[in-house]
Write a protein that holds these residues in place. Structure first.
Motif, PDB file in Angstrom:
ATOM      1  N   ALA A 253      -2.815   4.020 -17.693  1.00 54.52           N
ATOM      2  CA  ALA A 253      -3.213   4.774 -16.496  1.00 54.52           C
ATOM      3  C   ALA A 253      -2.348   4.348 -15.309  1.00 54.52           C
ATOM      4  O   ALA A 253      -2.019   3.177 -15.151  1.00 54.52           O
ATOM      5  N   ILE A 254      -1.982   5.314 -14.517  1.00 52.39           N
ATOM      6  CA  ILE A 254      -1.275   5.058 -13.258  1.00 52.39           C
ATOM      7  C   ILE A 254      -2.195   5.512 -12.137  1.00 52.39           C
ATOM      8  O   ILE A 254      -2.749   6.607 -12.196  1.00 52.39           O
ATOM      9  N   THR A 255      -2.391   4.664 -11.145  1.00 45.34           N
ATOM     10  CA  THR A 255      -3.205   5.072 -10.000  1.00 45.34           C
ATOM     11  C   THR A 255      -2.391   4.919  -8.719  1.00 45.34           C
ATOM     12  O   THR A 255      -1.377   4.238  -8.688  1.00 45.34           O
ATOM     13  N   ALA A 256      -2.901   5.559  -7.674  1.00 48.44           N
ATOM     14  CA  ALA A 256      -2.210   5.488  -6.381  1.00 48.44           C
ATOM     15  C   ALA A 256      -3.223   5.420  -5.251  1.00 48.44           C
ATOM     16  O   ALA A 256      -4.329   5.973  -5.347  1.00 48.44           O
ATOM     17  N   SER A 257      -2.843   4.738  -4.197  1.00 50.53           N
ATOM     18  CA  SER A 257      -3.613   4.733  -2.951  1.00 50.53           C
ATOM     19  C   SER A 257      -2.952   5.737  -2.006  1.00 50.53           C
ATOM     20  O   SER A 257      -1.727   5.916  -2.044  1.00 50.53           O
ATOM     21  N   ALA A 258      -3.767   6.364  -1.164  1.00 50.96           N
ATOM     22  CA  ALA A 258      -3.214   7.399  -0.293  1.00 50.96           C
ATOM     23  C   ALA A 258      -3.895   7.406   1.065  1.00 50.96           C
ATOM     24  O   ALA A 258      -5.007   6.886   1.231  1.00 50.96           O
ATOM     25  N   SER A 259      -3.205   8.007   2.028  1.00 53.13           N
ATOM     26  CA  SER A 259      -3.762   8.122   3.380  1.00 53.13           C
ATOM     27  C   SER A 259      -3.284   9.406   4.020  1.00 53.13           C
ATOM     28  O   SER A 259      -2.277   9.996   3.597  1.00 53.13           O
ATOM     29  N   ILE A 260      -4.014   9.825   5.049  1.00 51.19           N
ATOM     30  CA  ILE A 260      -3.656  11.050   5.776  1.00 51.19           C
ATOM     31  C   ILE A 260      -3.793  10.804   7.269  1.00 51.19           C
ATOM     32  O   ILE A 260      -4.765  10.199   7.726  1.00 51.19           O
ATOM     33  N   ALA A 261      -2.812  11.276   8.013  1.00 50.52           N
ATOM     34  CA  ALA A 261      -2.854  11.227   9.478  1.00 50.52           C
ATOM     35  C   ALA A 261      -2.407  12.569  10.037  1.00 50.52           C
ATOM     36  O   ALA A 261      -1.533  13.229   9.458  1.00 50.52           O
ATOM     37  N   SER A 269       3.832   6.951  16.332  1.00 52.15           N
ATOM     38  CA  SER A 269       2.367   6.997  16.319  1.00 52.15           C
ATOM     39  C   SER A 269       1.838   7.604  15.023  1.00 52.15           C
ATOM     40  O   SER A 269       0.889   7.093  14.417  1.00 52.15           O
ATOM     41  N   THR A 270       2.464   8.712  14.590  1.00 50.49           N
ATOM     42  CA  THR A 270       2.020   9.390  13.364  1.00 50.49           C
ATOM     43  C   THR A 270       2.168   8.468  12.152  1.00 50.49           C
ATOM     44  O   THR A 270       1.238   8.338  11.345  1.00 50.49           O
ATOM     45  N   ILE A 271       3.326   7.834  12.020  1.00 48.86           N
ATOM     46  CA  ILE A 271       3.560   6.940  10.882  1.00 48.86           C
ATOM     47  C   ILE A 271       2.624   5.727  10.942  1.00 48.86           C
ATOM     48  O   ILE A 271       2.053   5.319   9.922  1.00 48.86           O
ATOM     49  N   GLU A 272       2.441   5.180  12.143  1.00 50.43           N
ATOM     50  CA  GLU A 272       1.587   3.989  12.298  1.00 50.43           C
ATOM     51  C   GLU A 272       0.153   4.279  11.885  1.00 50.43           C
ATOM     52  O   GLU A 272      -0.481   3.480  11.184  1.00 50.43           O
ATOM     53  N   ARG A 273      -0.363   5.440  12.280  1.00 45.58           N
ATOM     54  CA  ARG A 273      -1.739   5.794  11.920  1.00 45.58           C
ATOM     55  C   ARG A 273      -1.885   6.015  10.413  1.00 45.58           C
ATOM     56  O   ARG A 273      -2.886   5.626   9.806  1.00 45.58           O
ATOM     57  N   ALA A 274      -0.874   6.630   9.805  1.00 43.86           N
ATOM     58  CA  ALA A 274      -0.909   6.837   8.353  1.00 43.86           C
ATOM     59  C   ALA A 274      -0.799   5.499   7.610  1.00 43.86           C
ATOM     60  O   ALA A 274      -1.484   5.275   6.609  1.00 43.86           O
ATOM     61  N   GLU A 275       0.053   4.609   8.105  1.00 43.82           N
ATOM     62  CA  GLU A 275       0.225   3.283   7.487  1.00 43.82           C
ATOM     63  C   GLU A 275      -1.075   2.480   7.551  1.00 43.82           C
ATOM     64  O   GLU A 275      -1.449   1.805   6.589  1.00 43.82           O
ATOM     65  N   LEU A 276      -1.748   2.543   8.685  1.00 41.43           N
ATOM     66  CA  LEU A 276      -3.001   1.799   8.848  1.00 41.43           C
ATOM     67  C   LEU A 276      -4.073   2.313   7.888  1.00 41.43           C
ATOM     68  O   LEU A 276      -4.791   1.521   7.259  1.00 41.43           O
ATOM     69  N   ALA A 277      -4.143   3.623   7.734  1.00 40.96           N
ATOM     70  CA  ALA A 277      -5.113   4.205   6.799  1.00 40.96           C
ATOM     71  C   ALA A 277      -4.759   3.835   5.359  1.00 40.96           C
ATOM     72  O   ALA A 277      -5.656   3.588   4.533  1.00 40.96           O
ATOM     73  N   PHE A 279      -3.239   1.060   4.424  1.00 43.83           N
ATOM     74  CA  PHE A 279      -3.641  -0.348   4.299  1.00 43.83           C
ATOM     75  C   PHE A 279      -5.137  -0.442   3.997  1.00 43.83           C
ATOM     76  O   PHE A 279      -5.567  -1.240   3.155  1.00 43.83           O
ATOM     77  N   CYS A 280      -5.942   0.389   4.657  1.00 44.02           N
ATOM     78  CA  CYS A 280      -7.394   0.408   4.410  1.00 44.02           C
ATOM     79  C   CYS A 280      -7.709   0.841   2.983  1.00 44.02           C
ATOM     80  O   CYS A 280      -8.604   0.288   2.339  1.00 44.02           O
ATOM     81  N   ALA A 281      -6.970   1.844   2.486  1.00 44.76           N
ATOM     82  CA  ALA A 281      -7.192   2.317   1.114  1.00 44.76           C
ATOM     83  C   ALA A 281      -6.944   1.198   0.109  1.00 44.76           C
ATOM     84  O   ALA A 281      -7.704   1.022  -0.855  1.00 44.76           O
ATOM     85  N   LYS A 282      -5.900   0.427   0.336  1.00 46.72           N
ATOM     86  CA  LYS A 282      -5.602  -0.691  -0.562  1.00 46.72           C
ATOM     87  C   LYS A 282      -6.639  -1.799  -0.427  1.00 46.72           C
ATOM     88  O   LYS A 282      -7.071  -2.401  -1.417  1.00 46.72           O
ATOM     89  N   ALA A 283      -7.049  -2.079   0.808  1.00 46.08           N
ATOM     90  CA  ALA A 283      -8.029  -3.148   1.050  1.00 46.08           C
ATOM     91  C   ALA A 283      -9.385  -2.817   0.448  1.00 46.08           C
ATOM     92  O   ALA A 283     -10.142  -3.712   0.074  1.00 46.08           O
ATOM     93  N   LYS A 284      -9.692  -1.533   0.320  1.00 48.58           N
ATOM     94  CA  LYS A 284     -10.984  -1.111  -0.223  1.00 48.58           C
ATOM     95  C   LYS A 284     -10.960  -0.963  -1.742  1.00 48.58           C
ATOM     96  O   LYS A 284     -11.892  -0.400  -2.328  1.00 48.58           O
ATOM     97  N   GLY A 285      -9.885  -1.430  -2.392  1.00 42.32           N
ATOM     98  CA  GLY A 285      -9.874  -1.433  -3.848  1.00 42.32           C
ATOM     99  C   GLY A 285      -8.838  -0.551  -4.508  1.00 42.32           C
ATOM    100  O   GLY A 285      -8.797  -0.453  -5.734  1.00 42.32           O
ATOM    101  N   ARG A 286      -8.004   0.142  -3.728  1.00 43.48           N
ATOM    102  CA  ARG A 286      -6.948   1.022  -4.256  1.00 43.48           C
ATOM    103  C   ARG A 286      -7.533   2.232  -4.995  1.00 43.48           C
ATOM    104  O   ARG A 286      -8.738   2.400  -5.067  1.00 43.48           O
ATOM    105  N   ASN A 287      -6.642   3.070  -5.554  1.00 44.24           N
ATOM    106  CA  ASN A 287      -7.052   4.279  -6.283  1.00 44.24           C
ATOM    107  C   ASN A 287      -8.024   5.100  -5.444  1.00 44.24           C
ATOM    108  O   ASN A 287      -9.047   5.564  -5.924  1.00 44.24           O
ATOM    109  N   ARG A 288      -7.669   5.299  -4.180  1.00 42.67           N
ATOM    110  CA  ARG A 288      -8.547   6.051  -3.281  1.00 42.67           C
ATOM    111  C   ARG A 288      -7.724   6.629  -2.137  1.00 42.67           C
ATOM    112  O   ARG A 288      -6.574   6.242  -1.901  1.00 42.67           O
ATOM    113  N   LEU A 289      -8.351   7.566  -1.418  1.00 43.92           N
ATOM    114  CA  LEU A 289      -7.719   8.209  -0.269  1.00 43.92           C
ATOM    115  C   LEU A 289      -8.490   7.848   0.987  1.00 43.92           C
ATOM    116  O   LEU A 289      -9.722   7.909   1.006  1.00 43.92           O
ATOM    117  N   GLU A 290      -7.776   7.448   2.031  1.00 42.69           N
ATOM    118  CA  GLU A 290      -8.404   7.148   3.313  1.00 42.69           C
ATOM    119  C   GLU A 290      -7.811   8.035   4.407  1.00 42.69           C
ATOM    120  O   GLU A 290      -6.585   8.231   4.467  1.00 42.69           O
TER     121      GLU A 290
END
Length: 300
Positions: A253-261, A269-277, A279-290
């Protein structure tokens, strides 16, 4: 010692040059109608002016480039002797796209009055092809054939400058370094290609996909609300996790973490907000979208 030619000699010399060169030599009147064309004119797929198609210089030129060619012709008639070459896409009798460059000089009679123009036109297909290859090499990721980080930054900057609405999504393949260490770099490369192909398959034709880092991908979603972007990207994350891909000799299985800004304010600003989200997706366990955190409403 200089050489002086009579009018007849000059005409004969012109004829010799026109017959022997691969350049197209065109004579036009003040209105841009083609009065004479050298033999190379037909060899390049243009119809002879005697057939009345095309009858004007601008009929050889694709509409998007006509203004530049018309300006150069007009300047030549006005006596501007800079002799600058102008590049344009041509309309020929075959289905292929051809590029030419043209240089024009005014023709004067014995009283000094301009009665037309003489143009030299030459094919630059090979040069344009090399230029396109260089552009592709500069802005394309060679492994996935997606656009690269430089192209992504340029396109995002353009969207912000033009105040185009839309969203930025970031994807990061989970535990990519571990995959490389356990299965080898060639397997890691296959994982990247698998994910790139999935993005192409699942995203819309107007979405712009780039590989912006080792295991990281960015997607520009023009004219898309955060809610629409969330639905689109959540489907990518869940579909990826549900599939067990055969990569190399293994199937896993391959999984990915993702974010949207939301694309707004500035590029940074746009990149920074997406990067922060992300980081949250990874911190919350990965394989998710924030989604990016809601910004507080401005107060006056």
């Amino acid at each position: 010692m200089g050489m002086n030619f009579t009018l007849q000699e000059s005409s004969t010399l012109y004829g010799l040059l026109a017959e022997s060169t691969s350049d197209v030599i065109l004579k036009t009147d003040r209105e841009g109608a083609i009065v004479h064309a050298s033999p190379a004119f037909e060899r390049f797929g243009f119809r002879p002016p005697e057939a009345r198609l095309p009858a004007r210089l601008l009929d050889l030129v694709e509409p998007s480039h006509r203004q530049e060619v018309a300006k150069a012709h007009s300047e030549a008639l006005e006596g501007n002797e800079t002799g600058a070459w102008v590049e344009f896409r041509a309309i020929t009798s075959d289905e292929r796209q051809h590029w030419f460059e043209i240089r024009t000089r005014g023709l004067r009679d014995e009283e000094g009055n301009v009665y037309g123009a003489l143009s030299v036109m030459r094919s630059i297909d090979e040069r344009r092809h090399l230029k396109d290859q260089l552009f592709a090499a500069t802005y394309t990721d060679p492994l996935t054939r997606l656009t690269n980080r430089a192209a992504f930054i340029s396109m995002l900057d353009h969207m912000i400058e033009k105040e185009m609405s839309g969203c930025l999504a970031l994807f990061s393949i989970d535990f990519f370094r571990t995959i490389n260490m356990k299965y080898g770099q060639s397997t890691g490369d296959e994982v990247l290609v698998v994910f790139a192909d999935l993005l192409r398959e699942m995203l819309r034709s107007e979405d712009i996909i780039s590989r912006i880092g080792s295991e990281r991908f960015a997607v520009l979603l023009p004219r898309t609300t955060p809610e629409q972007a969330q639905a689109i990207c959540h489907r990518v994350v869940t579909t990826l996790a549900e599939l067990r891909h055969k990569v190399g000799e293994s199937r896993f299985a391959i999984t990915a973490s993702a974010s949207i800004a939301h694309i707004a304010d500035s590029l940074d600003s746009t990149i920074e907000r997406a990067e922060l989200a992300l980081f949250c997706a990874k911190a919350k366990g990965r394989n998710r979208l924030e989604m990016e955190k809601a910004r507080p409403a401005s107060t006056h």
